[in-house]
Design a protein around this motif. Structure first.
Motif, PDB file in Angstrom:
ATOM      1  N   ASP A 190     135.795  50.342 -38.704  1.00 59.96           N
ATOM      2  CA  ASP A 190     135.218  51.640 -38.337  1.00 59.96           C
ATOM      3  C   ASP A 190     136.189  52.435 -37.465  1.00 59.96           C
ATOM      4  OD1 ASP A 190     132.550  51.550 -39.568  1.00 59.96           O
ATOM      5  OD2 ASP A 190     132.251  49.838 -38.261  1.00 59.96           O
ATOM      6  N   ALA A 193     138.743  53.859 -39.859  1.00 62.81           N
ATOM      7  CA  ALA A 193     138.186  54.988 -40.599  1.00 62.81           C
ATOM      8  C   ALA A 193     138.115  56.234 -39.724  1.00 62.81           C
ATOM      9  CB  ALA A 193     136.802  54.632 -41.130  1.00 62.81           C
ATOM     10  N   ALA A 194     137.758  56.066 -38.460  1.00 60.62           N
ATOM     11  CA  ALA A 194     137.679  57.204 -37.551  1.00 60.62           C
ATOM     12  C   ALA A 194     139.061  57.808 -37.305  1.00 60.62           C
ATOM     13  CB  ALA A 194     137.044  56.777 -36.231  1.00 60.62           C
ATOM     14  N   ARG A 196     141.414  57.988 -39.373  1.00 61.53           N
ATOM     15  CA  ARG A 196     141.838  58.697 -40.571  1.00 61.53           C
ATOM     16  C   ARG A 196     140.961  59.893 -40.901  1.00 61.53           C
ATOM     17  NH1 ARG A 196     142.750  53.232 -44.271  1.00 61.53           N
ATOM     18  NH2 ARG A 196     144.645  52.493 -43.197  1.00 61.53           N
ATOM     19  N   ASP A 197     139.895  60.086 -40.149  1.00 65.73           N
ATOM     20  CA  ASP A 197     138.926  61.150 -40.420  1.00 65.73           C
ATOM     21  C   ASP A 197     139.415  62.442 -39.789  1.00 65.73           C
ATOM     22  OD1 ASP A 197     136.733  62.824 -40.625  1.00 65.73           O
ATOM     23  OD2 ASP A 197     135.267  61.269 -40.128  1.00 65.73           O
ATOM     24  N   VAL A 199     137.968  65.207 -39.392  1.00 65.53           N
ATOM     25  CA  VAL A 199     136.956  65.824 -38.532  1.00 65.53           C
ATOM     26  C   VAL A 199     137.070  65.315 -37.103  1.00 65.53           C
ATOM     27  CG1 VAL A 199     134.467  65.884 -38.081  1.00 65.53           C
ATOM     28  CG2 VAL A 199     135.326  66.320 -40.381  1.00 65.53           C
ATOM     29  N   LEU A 200     137.479  64.076 -36.947  1.00 67.75           N
ATOM     30  CA  LEU A 200     137.531  63.448 -35.633  1.00 67.75           C
ATOM     31  C   LEU A 200     138.905  63.558 -34.987  1.00 67.75           C
ATOM     32  CD1 LEU A 200     135.434  60.229 -36.359  1.00 67.75           C
ATOM     33  CD2 LEU A 200     134.651  62.524 -35.726  1.00 67.75           C
ATOM     34  N   ARG A 267     126.624  65.039 -39.223  1.00 66.66           N
ATOM     35  CA  ARG A 267     126.780  63.610 -39.514  1.00 66.66           C
ATOM     36  C   ARG A 267     125.440  62.867 -39.347  1.00 66.66           C
ATOM     37  NH1 ARG A 267     132.346  61.865 -39.426  1.00 66.66           N
ATOM     38  NH2 ARG A 267     133.341  63.360 -40.823  1.00 66.66           N
ATOM     39  N   THR A 271     126.465  58.090 -40.564  1.00 69.96           N
ATOM     40  CA  THR A 271     127.311  57.111 -39.878  1.00 69.96           C
ATOM     41  C   THR A 271     126.501  55.840 -39.635  1.00 69.96           C
ATOM     42  OG1 THR A 271     126.686  58.013 -37.715  1.00 69.96           O
ATOM     43  CG2 THR A 271     128.720  58.844 -38.685  1.00 69.96           C
ATOM     44  N   GLY A 275     130.279  53.121 -37.144  1.00 64.29           N
ATOM     45  CA  GLY A 275     130.865  54.451 -37.269  1.00 64.29           C
ATOM     46  C   GLY A 275     130.480  55.353 -36.118  1.00 64.29           C
ATOM     47  N   THR A 279     133.094  57.013 -33.584  1.00 68.25           N
ATOM     48  CA  THR A 279     133.075  58.464 -33.398  1.00 68.25           C
ATOM     49  C   THR A 279     133.000  58.813 -31.919  1.00 68.25           C
ATOM     50  OG1 THR A 279     132.038  58.855 -35.550  1.00 68.25           O
ATOM     51  CG2 THR A 279     131.778  60.575 -33.896  1.00 68.25           C
TER      52      THR A 279
END
Length: 366
Positions: A190, A193-194, A196-197, A199-200, A267, A271, A275, A279
């Motif tokens: 997680d 993934a964050a 690579r996001d 948005v974050l 979101r 999530t 996640g 985040t």
């Protein structure tokens, strides 16, 4: 056996003598704290305290299956034992009853030396008893007669005590010095993934506008106005709205804003627990009602504006961070989060200007 919290002051308390843990003997413990999510993340100091006192101890954590990600990556936890809550809800049907029986027997086969019930309810006490562990510890005031499942009952501290310190009395009874370390660890996948996001990336705020109890909710229209002001004042680049998918209807004004403004990111229900942790870990600011997101923000060490109304901050507030709380109390107020009208009236006292001012202070400090 009833154990006063202040009576175990020597280096070898009775329970440690019985288990032999003080001599460094490897042993295993099952920590029972299945829910709710906010309470689960606030239970982490028990793991840290036990690990510091007994380095060879293997600590498993019985946690609701949907909350496993909250604890499984913590370095002090050997294994998260998923509690199948949905299965237990259907225990009255023969197939489910058989499945429940099989699952309960797995607890006994684990041969735990020690069980600590930090939940303190009838079901958790019954699960403690079902393990067959020789030492089963819980608070003496466990509700629903949950204490019937214990071999040793710890007398809770008197007066107004935060829920974290109430639980820490259990490890003190084992001779462990309380370590008030609430730091959380999101699952590695997680966190990746964050990272690579898109948005974050950059500077963003997390808004957690929901709570299980309506009386704990700040007016949703003010959350929408807050999101607008955070962006208009250039305090953040984006606003990320988090919560459960079942809470979308109550968040309608905020979600309608997200449809018009691409910098407000919806979101809700999108999530998982891991996640959500990842985040919040990256957020520049978290604004939340009394909810799990608030306590995750504490565990992640993030700047926080905590919105409180009909609940006692001294008992259930963000642990060690009372200065992050906005709450407007008046003479004669009472704490009753189940009284929706009372709670909504108390939450409505928190003005939008006070929240944006608090957000500005925390963001400038960061």
């Amino acid at each position: 056996m009833l154990i006063p919290p202040d009576s175990l002051t020597d280096d070898r308390p009775p329970l440690v003598d019985l288990l032999g843990l003080a001599e460094g003997r490897p042993g295993s413990v099952l920590l029972i704290r299945p829910s709710a999510l906010g309470d689960v993340v606030r239970t982490v100091p028990l793991v840290v305290s036990l690990r510091r006192r007994f380095p060879a101890l293997a600590i498993d954590w019985l946690v609701q299956d949907s909350f496993v990600d909250a604890v499984r990556a913590h370095p002090g936890v050997r294994a998260a034992v998923p509690f199948p809550r949905g299965l237990f809800r259907r225990w009255f049907s023969p197939p489910a009853a058989m499945a429940v029986g099989r699952w309960v027997r797995t607890l006994a086969r684990a041969n735990y030396d020690l069980v600590i019930d930090a939940q303190g309810l009838a079901r958790s006490g019954a699960l403690a008893r079902a393990t067959g562990a020789a030492i089963r510890v819980g608070l003496d005031d466990a509700r629903e007669m949950g204490w019937l499942g214990y071999t040793h009952r710890v007398k809770p501290r008197e007066g107004v005590v935060h829920t974290v310190d109430r639980m820490l009395a259990l490890v003190e009874a084992l001779g462990a010095t309380p370590i008030r370390d609430l730091r959380l660890v999101a699952p590695p996948e997680d966190r990746t993934a964050a990272e690579r996001d898109a948005v974050l990336a950059g500077r963003f705020a997390v808004l957690a506008p929901t709570s299980r109890w309506p009386g704990k909710r700040w007016p949703i229209e003010r959350f929408a106005a807050l999101a607008t002001l955070l962006l208009e004042h250039g305090l953040v680049e984006r606003v990320v709205v988090v919560g459960a998918g079942s809470e979308r209807e109550e968040c309608r004004p905020l979600l309608e804003l997200a449809q018009r403004e691409e910098r407000v990111v919806d979101r809700l229900g999108r999530t998982c627990v891991g996640g959500l942790m990842a985040t919040i870990e990256r957020a520049a600011l978290v604004v939340a009602n009394d909810s799990a997101a608030l306590h995750i923000a504490v565990g992640m060490g993030r700047p926080l504006v905590a919105l409180f109304g009909p609940t006692d901050v001294a008992k259930v507030g963000p642990y060690g961070r009372d200065g992050d709380v906005l709450q407007v109390l008046r003479p004669g107020d009472r704490y009753d989060h189940k009284d929706e009208a009372l709670g909504r009236a108390m939450m409505a006292r928190i003005e939008l200007d006070a929240v944006i001012d608090a957000a500005r202070v925390r963001l400038s400090a960061g």
